[in-house]
Design a protein around this motif. Structure first.
Motif, mmCIF file in Angstrom:
data_model
loop_
_atom_site.group_PDB
_atom_site.id
_atom_site.type_symbol
_atom_site.label_atom_id
_atom_site.label_comp_id
_atom_site.label_asym_id
_atom_site.label_seq_id
_atom_site.Cartn_x
_atom_site.Cartn_y
_atom_site.Cartn_z
ATOM 1 N N MET A 1 0.844 -1.175 0.000
ATOM 2 C CA MET A 1 0.000 0.000 0.000
ATOM 3 C C MET A 1 0.887 1.234 0.000
ATOM 4 S SD MET A 1 -3.483 -0.814 0.869
ATOM 5 C CE MET A 1 -3.986 0.242 2.188
ATOM 6 N N ARG A 2 0.948 1.909 -1.122
ATOM 7 C CA ARG A 2 1.816 3.077 -1.251
ATOM 8 C C ARG A 2 0.990 4.329 -1.009
ATOM 9 N NH1 ARG A 2 5.713 2.975 -5.922
ATOM 10 N NH2 ARG A 2 3.888 3.404 -7.178
ATOM 11 N N LYS A 3 0.595 4.481 0.257
ATOM 12 C CA LYS A 3 -0.252 5.591 0.674
ATOM 13 C C LYS A 3 0.379 6.285 1.865
ATOM 14 C CE LYS A 3 -4.495 3.247 -0.725
ATOM 15 N NZ LYS A 3 -5.826 2.779 -0.296
ATOM 16 N N SER A 4 -0.058 7.512 2.094
ATOM 17 C CA SER A 4 0.421 8.248 3.257
ATOM 18 C C SER A 4 -0.618 9.277 3.665
ATOM 19 C CB SER A 4 1.744 8.950 2.934
ATOM 20 O OG SER A 4 2.195 9.679 4.055
ATOM 21 N N GLU A 5 -0.670 9.533 4.960
ATOM 22 C CA GLU A 5 -1.528 10.581 5.497
ATOM 23 C C GLU A 5 -0.717 11.347 6.530
ATOM 24 O OE1 GLU A 5 -5.781 11.070 7.846
ATOM 25 O OE2 GLU A 5 -5.391 9.264 6.650
ATOM 26 N N ILE A 6 -0.583 12.651 6.325
ATOM 27 C CA ILE A 6 0.255 13.491 7.189
ATOM 28 C C ILE A 6 -0.562 14.678 7.670
ATOM 29 C CG2 ILE A 6 2.355 14.918 7.311
ATOM 30 C CD1 ILE A 6 3.149 12.101 6.737
ATOM 31 N N LEU A 21 -0.089 6.799 -4.187
ATOM 32 C CA LEU A 21 0.765 6.802 -5.376
ATOM 33 C C LEU A 21 0.161 6.005 -6.523
ATOM 34 C CD1 LEU A 21 4.368 6.330 -3.922
ATOM 35 C CD2 LEU A 21 3.262 8.438 -4.656
ATOM 36 N N ASP A 22 -0.701 5.058 -6.199
ATOM 37 C CA ASP A 22 -1.287 4.199 -7.223
ATOM 38 C C ASP A 22 -2.738 4.570 -7.482
ATOM 39 O OD1 ASP A 22 1.116 2.642 -7.467
ATOM 40 O OD2 ASP A 22 0.625 1.813 -5.507
ATOM 41 N N GLY A 23 -3.029 5.856 -7.439
ATOM 42 C CA GLY A 23 -4.389 6.342 -7.609
ATOM 43 C C GLY A 23 -4.742 6.584 -9.063
ATOM 44 N N SER A 24 -5.802 7.348 -9.245
ATOM 45 C CA SER A 24 -6.325 7.648 -10.582
ATOM 46 C C SER A 24 -6.064 9.086 -10.998
ATOM 47 C CB SER A 24 -7.831 7.384 -10.607
ATOM 48 O OG SER A 24 -8.487 8.278 -9.718
ATOM 49 N N GLY A 25 -5.513 9.890 -10.086
ATOM 50 C CA GLY A 25 -5.258 11.296 -10.392
ATOM 51 C C GLY A 25 -6.306 12.225 -9.830
ATOM 52 N N ALA A 26 -7.109 11.733 -8.894
ATOM 53 C CA ALA A 26 -8.142 12.569 -8.281
ATOM 54 C C ALA A 26 -7.496 13.558 -7.314
ATOM 55 C CB ALA A 26 -9.149 11.696 -7.531
ATOM 56 N N GLY A 27 -7.911 14.800 -7.408
ATOM 57 C CA GLY A 27 -7.362 15.822 -6.522
ATOM 58 C C GLY A 27 -8.462 16.627 -5.856
ATOM 59 N N THR A 28 -8.369 16.742 -4.543
ATOM 60 C CA THR A 28 -9.255 17.614 -3.777
ATOM 61 C C THR A 28 -8.352 18.546 -2.996
ATOM 62 O OG1 THR A 28 -10.869 15.831 -3.588
ATOM 63 C CG2 THR A 28 -11.131 17.701 -2.089
ATOM 64 N N ILE A 29 -8.213 19.764 -3.474
ATOM 65 C CA ILE A 29 -7.201 20.692 -2.959
ATOM 66 C C ILE A 29 -7.856 21.974 -2.479
ATOM 67 C CG2 ILE A 29 -4.999 21.816 -3.469
ATOM 68 C CD1 ILE A 29 -4.957 18.787 -4.130
ATOM 69 N N ASP A 30 -7.482 22.417 -1.278
ATOM 70 C CA ASP A 30 -7.936 23.710 -0.766
ATOM 71 C C ASP A 30 -6.854 24.296 0.130
ATOM 72 O OD1 ASP A 30 -9.246 25.963 0.091
ATOM 73 O OD2 ASP A 30 -10.749 24.889 1.283
ATOM 74 N N THR A 31 -6.084 25.222 -0.435
ATOM 75 C CA THR A 31 -5.009 25.873 0.328
ATOM 76 C C THR A 31 -5.317 27.336 0.620
ATOM 77 O OG1 THR A 31 -3.795 26.625 -1.632
ATOM 78 C CG2 THR A 31 -3.287 24.394 -0.807
ATOM 79 N N GLY A 32 -6.405 27.843 0.052
ATOM 80 C CA GLY A 32 -6.704 29.262 0.178
ATOM 81 C C GLY A 32 -5.992 30.110 -0.865
ATOM 82 N N ILE A 33 -5.220 29.465 -1.739
ATOM 83 C CA ILE A 33 -4.479 30.155 -2.808
ATOM 84 C C ILE A 33 -4.933 29.536 -4.124
ATOM 85 C CG2 ILE A 33 -2.195 30.782 -3.701
ATOM 86 C CD1 ILE A 33 -1.126 29.989 -0.841
ATOM 87 N N ALA A 44 -1.662 16.312 -9.304
ATOM 88 C CA ALA A 44 -2.339 15.055 -8.985
ATOM 89 C C ALA A 44 -2.790 14.353 -10.262
ATOM 90 C CB ALA A 44 -3.530 15.310 -8.066
ATOM 91 N N ARG A 45 -3.431 15.102 -11.143
ATOM 92 C CA ARG A 45 -3.976 14.519 -12.374
ATOM 93 C C ARG A 45 -2.892 13.905 -13.242
ATOM 94 N NH1 ARG A 45 -7.427 11.888 -15.258
ATOM 95 N NH2 ARG A 45 -7.814 12.687 -17.324
ATOM 96 N N HIS A 46 -1.820 14.655 -13.481
ATOM 97 C CA HIS A 46 -0.786 14.186 -14.409
ATOM 98 C C HIS A 46 0.195 13.221 -13.757
ATOM 99 C CE1 HIS A 46 -2.199 16.503 -17.792
ATOM 100 N NE2 HIS A 46 -2.503 17.442 -16.909
ATOM 101 N N GLY A 47 0.260 13.222 -12.439
ATOM 102 C CA GLY A 47 1.058 12.227 -11.735
ATOM 103 C C GLY A 47 0.268 10.971 -11.416
ATOM 104 N N ARG A 48 -1.050 11.014 -11.697
ATOM 105 C CA ARG A 48 -1.979 9.927 -11.369
ATOM 106 C C ARG A 48 -1.852 9.531 -9.902
ATOM 107 N NH1 ARG A 48 -5.301 8.456 -14.811
ATOM 108 N NH2 ARG A 48 -5.657 6.382 -13.989
ATOM 109 N N ILE A 49 -1.703 10.569 -9.085
ATOM 110 C CA ILE A 49 -1.641 10.414 -7.634
ATOM 111 C C ILE A 49 -2.952 10.935 -7.063
ATOM 112 C CG2 ILE A 49 -0.512 11.274 -5.530
ATOM 113 C CD1 ILE A 49 2.057 11.564 -7.235
ATOM 114 N N ASP A 50 -3.648 10.131 -6.281
ATOM 115 C CA ASP A 50 -4.807 10.655 -5.576
ATOM 116 C C ASP A 50 -4.284 11.535 -4.453
ATOM 117 O OD1 ASP A 50 -6.480 9.268 -7.255
ATOM 118 O OD2 ASP A 50 -6.956 7.690 -5.808
ATOM 119 N N LEU A 51 -4.751 12.774 -4.416
ATOM 120 C CA LEU A 51 -4.185 13.754 -3.494
ATOM 121 C C LEU A 51 -5.290 14.606 -2.887
ATOM 122 C CD1 LEU A 51 -1.590 15.158 -2.378
ATOM 123 C CD2 LEU A 51 -1.675 16.635 -4.400
#
Length: 194
Positions: A1-6, A21-33, A44-51
């Motif tokens: 399982m190549r996952k991490s939560e920090i 790391l073995d995701g589909s490229g789904a990204g849910t991002i909210d940094t305020g910027i 996330a999309r182009h790295g196919r990393i769920d983030l």
């Protein structure tokens, strides 16, 4: 399982980040910027990393602490997810054009963090983010992740230059962290460890 939560909380920022790391490229991002959210979604999309990234920071000061700390947390999560690197391809390079802009990223996911970054931005910077802060994001990520990266980007439009750089880095990262069946589960190093 190549996952991490920090999760990371300081007096300047509070960040929670999950990746696969073995995701589909789904990204849910909210940094305020908003522009930075767009870049991380593209990453996330182009790295196919769920983030998933949730970040709050002292944006009333400026964007520096938030962008830097997201880089630190993302780098830490990548290092945790790749673990000892057993079976990964390790090296990769990619070129990504975006209209008049061209970005190249060459990576070694070998445990040694180092960044060479060459991109020209206008004084305003992409999305109102100073260009040196884009470099600092990649520096923070690479040093925490143990990635050596050489990133170059040229062009006339700040948005295109920056987005091409994020996409090139993401695609190279995906290729470098892909499991190589020829490695047969070995660590890709003559030392036997990354």
């Amino acid at each position: 399982m190549r996952k991490s939560e920090i999760r990371r909380k300081t007096k300047e920022t509070e960040i929670s980040l999950c990746l696969d790391l073995d995701g589909s490229g789904a990204g849910t991002i909210d940094t305020g910027i908003p522009f930075f959210d767009h870049m991380l979604t593209s990453f996330a999309r182009h790295g196919r990393i769920d983030l998933t990234v949730r970040a709050t920071g002292d944006l009333e000061v400026d964007a520096h602490h938030t962008i830097e700390d997201v880089g630190i947390v993302l780098g830490t999560a990548l290092a945790e997810a790749v673990g000892d690197g057993r079976g990964i391809t390790r090296f990769a390079d990619t070129a990504v054009p975006m209209d008049e802009a061209l970005a190249r990223a060459a990576l070694d996911v070998g445990g040694r963090g180092y960044l060479v970054f060459a991109a020209d931005f206008s004084p305003v910077g992409p999305g109102g983010i100073p260009g040196d802060l884009i470099e600092h994001f990649f520096y923070s990520l690479c040093t925490k992740a143990g990635i050596t990266a050489h990133i170059t980007a040229t062009g006339r439009n700040d948005h295109h230059v920056c987005e091409a750089a994020f996409k090139a880095f993401a695609r190279a990262l995906r290729a470098a962290m892909t499991i190589d069946p020829a490695q047969e589960g070995d660590v890709p190093s003559t030392k036997g460890t990354l």
